[in-house]
Design an enzyme around this catalytic site. Structure first.
Site, PDB file in Angstrom:
ATOM      1  N   HIS A  31       0.870  -1.180   0.000  1.00 22.83           N
ATOM      2  CA  HIS A  31       0.000   0.000   0.000  1.00 22.83           C
ATOM      3  C   HIS A  31       0.904   1.226   0.000  1.00 22.83           C
ATOM      4  CE1 HIS A  31       1.057   0.240   4.194  1.00 22.83           C
ATOM      5  NE2 HIS A  31       0.547  -0.959   4.431  1.00 22.83           N
ATOM      6  N   GLY A  33       1.902   3.182   2.168  1.00 28.29           N
ATOM      7  CA  GLY A  33       2.897   3.222   3.255  1.00 28.29           C
ATOM      8  C   GLY A  33       4.179   2.517   2.835  1.00 28.29           C
ATOM      9  N   HIS A  34       4.034   1.328   2.233  1.00 24.16           N
ATOM     10  CA  HIS A  34       5.222   0.605   1.736  1.00 24.16           C
ATOM     11  C   HIS A  34       5.906   1.390   0.622  1.00 24.16           C
ATOM     12  CE1 HIS A  34       2.725  -2.983   3.096  1.00 24.16           C
ATOM     13  NE2 HIS A  34       3.849  -3.147   3.764  1.00 24.16           N
ATOM     14  N   GLN A 145       6.989   4.101  10.617  1.00 22.10           N
ATOM     15  CA  GLN A 145       6.722   4.519  12.003  1.00 22.10           C
ATOM     16  C   GLN A 145       5.384   3.970  12.514  1.00 22.10           C
ATOM     17  OE1 GLN A 145       8.307   6.039  14.453  1.00 22.10           O
ATOM     18  NE2 GLN A 145       6.480   6.159  15.741  1.00 22.10           N
ATOM     19  N   LYS A 146       4.507   3.552  11.573  1.00 16.70           N
ATOM     20  CA  LYS A 146       3.206   3.039  12.029  1.00 16.70           C
ATOM     21  C   LYS A 146       3.388   1.873  13.006  1.00 16.70           C
ATOM     22  CE  LYS A 146      -0.729   0.599  10.907  1.00 16.70           C
ATOM     23  NZ  LYS A 146      -0.226  -0.741  11.025  1.00 16.70           N
TER      24      LYS A 146
END
Ligand code: PAF
Length: 280
Positions: A31, A33-34, A145-146
């Protein structure tokens, strides 16, 4: 983009690659984020390698290993478009061959709040990350960081085991509503997805409290908990916790940058998120 399944071939390809080499370890189901990790690696490294491996040892017995989303074809085309050079997609037997019996136990940060709720999880994460870093020997490795507790564990792992890889942590990427991108968002139906927005609203509220001078951790966490609980589709909160971002020890007063982290159940899905207070 070269696809590699064997660890010997991966080691050889990485050894022969132009430096610096950046590694983006993932469990697939990619997604934005990646992709932010990949983009950052692309800007900083001559070669970018990604790994896609749903690591069985980091899932507990009642967790979602079997149902974890697997979207390999789509992931590969996203990585190719993003300019990734090498993709390592090992089988479980390649990573954990018969007779495998060495585990990496990070103490301290792995007993942080997420570790307490998922016993054994960080042992699996630290072991697979140590193996991937040993196979690829990257100059830099990129994490989001999630997974705030995970980043503390991996930083400690790299430091304690003298790994010559710089651990780079990238800010959480969010949907326009504020919901953090996560592979597990795929489990949510449209109503649950809308309900999940309460998580970021509550974190943003905490940030406002902090900005207005509130430093008492319990006062902030109580407000966050109440706000999340006001959403009818939330059916449980594992924790709302403020910890030192490195040691993962809970703090009573937020005197320097500290991580406010939550784990929330919506339907059958467990979602985690965090913000760093004092750094926003
Ligand atoms: O964050 C993840 O996707 C996983 O925990 C990782 C770091 C790839 C290890 O399996």
């Amino acid at each position: 983009m070269r696809l590699i399944e064997s660890k010997t071939e991966m080691w050889q390809a990485c050894s022969a690659s132009s430096r610096p080499l950046g590694l983006v370890p993932t469990m697939g189901s990619l997604h934005p984020g990646h992709m932010a990790l990949v983009e950052r690696a692309r800007t900083e490294c001559a070669t970018v390698a990604a790994t896609i491996f749903v690591n069985p040892t980091q899932f507990g017995p009642n967790e979602d290993l079997d149902s974890y989303p697997r979207t390999l074809e789509r992931d590969l085309s996203m990585l190719e478009q993003a300019g990734v050079d090498l993709v390592f997609t090992p089988s479980s037997a390649e990573i954990y061959p018969r007779g495998f019996n060495t585990w990496v136990d990070v103490l301290g940060s792995a007993q942080g709040i997420e570790g307490l709720y998922r016993p054994g999880h960080f042992r699996g994460v630290a072991t697979v990350v140590a193996k991937l870093l040993n196979i690829a020997r990257p100059d830099r490795a990129y994490f989001g960081q999630k997974d705030g507790n995970q980043t503390a564990v991996i930083r400690q792992l790299a430091r304690d085991l003298d790994m010559m890889t710089e651990i780079v942590v990238i800010p959480t990427v969010r949907e326009p509503s504020g919901l953090a991108y996560s592979s597990r968002n795929a489990y949510l139906d449209p109503y649950q997805r809308a309900a999940a927005d309460v998580i970021y609203r509550a974190l943003a509220h905490a940030s406002t409290l902090y900005a207005s001078g509130q430093r008492h951790a319990a006062t902030i966490t109580d407000e966050v908990r109440n706000m999340i609980n006001s959403e009818p589709l939330v059916n449980g909160i594992d924790y709302v916790s403020i910890t030192d971002a490195e040691s993962m020890n809970e703090v009573e007063w937020v005197e320097r940058a500290a991580m406010l982290a939550v784990a929330v159940h919506i339907g059958g899905t467990r979602l985690i998120d965090n913000i760093v207070l004092g750094q926003e």
